[in-house]
Design a protein around this motif. Structure first.
Motif, short mmCIF file in Angstrom:
data_model
loop_
_atom_site.label_atom_id
_atom_site.label_comp_id
_atom_site.label_asym_id
_atom_site.label_seq_id
_atom_site.Cartn_x
_atom_site.Cartn_y
_atom_site.Cartn_z
N PRO A 22 11.10 13.41 -22.25
CA PRO A 22 11.71 13.24 -20.92
C PRO A 22 12.23 14.55 -20.37
N ALA A 23 11.97 14.77 -19.09
CA ALA A 23 12.51 15.96 -18.45
C ALA A 23 14.01 15.78 -18.22
N ALA A 24 14.72 16.88 -18.21
CA ALA A 24 16.18 16.83 -18.09
C ALA A 24 16.59 16.70 -16.62
N VAL A 25 16.02 15.72 -15.96
CA VAL A 25 16.37 15.45 -14.57
C VAL A 25 16.48 13.95 -14.38
N SER A 26 17.15 13.53 -13.32
CA SER A 26 17.29 12.12 -13.00
C SER A 26 16.41 11.79 -11.81
N PRO A 27 15.95 10.53 -11.71
CA PRO A 27 15.13 10.15 -10.56
C PRO A 27 15.88 10.40 -9.25
N THR A 28 15.15 10.97 -8.28
CA THR A 28 15.77 11.32 -7.00
C THR A 28 15.44 10.33 -5.89
N GLU A 29 14.37 9.55 -6.06
CA GLU A 29 13.95 8.60 -5.03
C GLU A 29 13.46 7.32 -5.71
N THR A 30 13.53 6.23 -4.98
CA THR A 30 12.88 4.99 -5.41
C THR A 30 11.95 4.54 -4.29
N TYR A 31 10.67 4.49 -4.63
CA TYR A 31 9.65 4.12 -3.64
C TYR A 31 9.23 2.67 -3.82
N ARG A 229 2.50 18.65 -6.15
CA ARG A 229 3.26 17.83 -7.10
C ARG A 229 2.28 17.21 -8.09
N GLU A 230 2.35 17.65 -9.32
CA GLU A 230 1.46 17.15 -10.35
C GLU A 230 2.19 16.13 -11.22
N VAL A 231 1.71 14.90 -11.20
CA VAL A 231 2.32 13.84 -12.01
C VAL A 231 1.97 14.08 -13.47
N ARG A 232 3.00 14.00 -14.33
CA ARG A 232 2.83 14.30 -15.75
C ARG A 232 2.92 13.06 -16.63
N ASN A 233 3.70 12.08 -16.22
CA ASN A 233 3.88 10.92 -17.07
C ASN A 233 4.36 9.73 -16.24
N LEU A 234 4.05 8.53 -16.74
CA LEU A 234 4.50 7.29 -16.11
C LEU A 234 5.08 6.40 -17.21
N LYS A 235 6.30 5.90 -16.97
CA LYS A 235 6.96 5.08 -17.99
C LYS A 235 7.54 3.84 -17.35
N ARG A 236 7.16 2.69 -17.88
CA ARG A 236 7.66 1.43 -17.35
C ARG A 236 9.13 1.24 -17.75
N VAL A 244 8.34 7.95 -12.80
CA VAL A 244 7.22 8.89 -12.67
C VAL A 244 7.76 10.32 -12.78
N THR A 245 7.30 11.02 -13.80
CA THR A 245 7.71 12.40 -14.02
C THR A 245 6.65 13.33 -13.42
N TYR A 246 7.09 14.33 -12.71
CA TYR A 246 6.17 15.29 -12.11
C TYR A 246 6.72 16.69 -12.23
N ARG A 247 5.91 17.67 -11.87
CA ARG A 247 6.41 19.03 -11.73
C ARG A 247 5.78 19.66 -10.50
N GLN A 248 6.54 20.54 -9.89
CA GLN A 248 6.01 21.32 -8.77
C GLN A 248 5.03 22.34 -9.33
N THR A 249 3.86 22.45 -8.73
CA THR A 249 2.89 23.41 -9.24
C THR A 249 3.21 24.84 -8.80
N VAL A 250 4.14 24.98 -7.86
CA VAL A 250 4.68 26.29 -7.51
C VAL A 250 6.09 26.36 -8.11
N GLY A 251 6.26 27.20 -9.10
CA GLY A 251 7.55 27.30 -9.76
C GLY A 251 7.74 26.35 -10.92
N ARG A 252 6.89 25.34 -11.01
CA ARG A 252 6.90 24.37 -12.12
C ARG A 252 8.23 23.65 -12.29
N THR A 253 8.91 23.42 -11.20
CA THR A 253 10.17 22.69 -11.26
C THR A 253 9.90 21.22 -11.55
N PRO A 254 10.57 20.65 -12.56
CA PRO A 254 10.32 19.24 -12.89
C PRO A 254 11.08 18.29 -11.96
#
Length: 516
Positions: A22-31, A229-236, A244-254
């Motif tokens: 798991p990336a050390a970030v919390s979900p920012t949006e709920t779609y 935005r490159e999606v890296r993982n999906l977890k139910r 949904v975990t992703y990273r920015q492809t510029v700067g690779r921010t998760p």
């Protein structure tokens, strides 16, 4: 094409770590709905959902810097409005010599739904002028040799009786075929048996332009269309949503978001993401990547003599997507000719994929089906090897079967897109290589993805309608009035109702300005 981030094989270990830690970030949006991939399928589904549920929060994540840069890019596909008007593989000949038109009719039915949807979206101001993405281009089939001529004539006799194929023409007369497509007849050897069919109402579609227009309207309507935005993982999650975990492809921010529904329309990468989701329904699936090249010319004197898409028989062992064809293309308002495709091989699942893609998909559940496919398709392997050995001159030699007057110097090679063909379990054969598209969804309908290739883009409306039925069965009744506004014959078949078929064909032709 601009690619912001395209890690090679050395990034594979880091990719696997990101997929499992798991990336050390919390979900920012709920779609309410998150669509992964910036191609025609996500654009079509996003448009349908936005029209059906304008209050939903919808997001789109694309890993490249722009949408429509993979299979939906105009130069990465044939642009054929696939309606089975000219593609021989959709009308197989049985052992007793009869022609089965059912698959051709089904594909044509699906394309008519796309035409109806596009017509409605033009009326609603979602799409620009029709000529910015679709143009009338006759669809032809051209064959040589007594056996293929006999087959084409039988095919014509069957299809001319079908309402959706009204207007199909047949000729063995060189003078008539010369009027239809002069480049086919110049320097043609005398005494050679040949024949052609022609449907004047065929189309050329710029799916790149169509995709961009749909996403532009979605963004203007409040949909979050996020590139790089490159999606890296999906977890139910326990509540049924997806993290949904992703990273920015510029700067690779998760980053992380949550979604109540996820659609994976990521082309060849769809299988990777569906595998990471852990849904059991993806077990047993694999994909086999096949690349392609085109011969292209923009010489005005050649372009002026060929205004058609002309398909023929595939080589022995060739996949259906490699059926040779000489096509008019209209991209960004400019006309050119393409011939091909010539198959190439790369282990990447996308044109901008990774060299490790073909190996990274292997799982205990799919290794046996994939091995069985390899054993059962030696003709495909032989075909791919023969294609890889062709240089520019040999490719133009293949073109001369269509266009005897072709000169090497008039044509350049253009790299086409990657097609990830579906391999899956089969109860009888153990494993099969499947050509076409297939939606794989979880039992609860909270996640779905699209695998496979042609004729996907042309039949996108129908495929996404099927997805809505599978994933949102409890909402269909409420959605039906709007769906019928967008696609008036929703829930009906046209070929069984000649008068309705004629009316719909005429209306959509007028709306799309493809009258001939």
């Amino acid at each position: 094409m601009t690619v912001t981030d395209n890690p090679g094989a050395d990034d594979h270990a880091a990719e696997n770590a990101a997929a499992t830690s798991p990336a050390a970030v919390s979900p920012t949006e709920t779609y309410d709905a998150l669509l992964i991939g910036g191609g025609i399928m996500s654009a079509t589904l996003g448009t349908l959902l936005q029209q059906l549920e304008p209050d939903w929060k919808i997001g789109v994540f694309e890993r490249l810097s722009e949408v429509a840069q993979e299979s939906s890019n105009a130069w990465n596909n044939a642009g054929t409005g696939h309606a089975a008007l000219c593609e021989l593989n959709y009308t197989p000949e049985s052992s007793d010599g009869t022609i089965d038109p059912s698959k051709a009719i089904g594909i044509n039915e699906q394309f008519q739904q796309s035409r109806q949807l596009w017509s409605a979206l033009i009326e609603r101001g979602v799409l620009d002028e029709p000529s910015t993405f679709i143009n009338a281009t006759p669809h032809m089939t051209f064959v040589r040799g007594e056996k293929d001529v006999a087959f084409l004539k039988k095919r014509y006799e069957v299809l001319k009786e079908q309402p959706l194929f009204a207007g199909i023409e047949y000729s063995e007369d060189s003078r008539v075929i010369n009027e239809w497509a002069p480049l086919l007849m110049q320097k043609r050897r005398k005494g050679e048996p040949f024949a052609a069919t022609r449907v004047p109402a065929g189309t050329d579609v710029d799916f790149g332009s169509l995709t961009r227009q749909l996403f532009e309207h979605l963004a203007a309507s409040g949909v979050d269309v996020e590139t790089n935005r490159e999606v890296r993982n999906l977890k139910r999650q326990k509540d049924g949503t997806w993290e949904v975990t992703y990273r920015q492809t510029v700067g690779r921010t998760p980053g992380k978001v949550r979604a109540r529904f996820v659609f994976v329309g990521a082309g060849g990468w769809a299988i990777k993401l569906l595998q990471r989701s852990g849904i059991p329904e993806i077990s047993g699936y694999g994909v086999f990547p096949i690349g392609g090249q085109w011969l292209k010319t923009s010489k005005p004197e050649l372009v002026a003599q060929h205004k058609a898409k002309v398909y023929s028989q595939a080589s022995v062992g060739a996949p259906p997507m490699s059926v040779p064809h000489l096509d008019t293309r209209v991209v960004d308002g400019e006309a050119s000719l393409l011939f091909g495709p010539f198959a190439t091989f790369s282990p990447k699942f996308l044109k901008n994929g990774r060299m490790t893609d073909i190996v990274a998909q292997v799982r205990p559940g799919n290794i046996l089906p994939m091995l069985k496919v390899a054993i059962d398709n030696p003709g495909l392997i032989k075909y791919l090897v023969s294609e890889l050995l062709k240089g520019h001159g040999k490719k133009v030699d293949s073109l001369r079967d269509f266009m005897p007057s072709a000169r090497d110097e008039d044509w350049e090679l253009l790299q086409a897109g990657q097609r990830a063909q579906v391999m899956k379990k089969d109860p009888k054969k153990g494993g099969v290589l499947q050509f076409g598209t297939e939606v794989v969804s979880s039992a609860d309908g909270s996640i779905a993805g699209l695998l496979g290739a042609s004729p996907g883009a042309s039949t996108g409306a129908s495929i996404m309608l099927g997805l809505l039925k599978t994933c949102f069965p409890d909402r269909l009744a409420a959605w039906e009035p709007t769906l019928k506004e967008l696609i008036p014959t929703y829930g009906q078949t046209l070929n069984s109702a000649p008068d309705t078929a004629h009316e719909v064909l005429q209306k959509t032709a007028a709306a799309l300005q493809i009258n001939v």
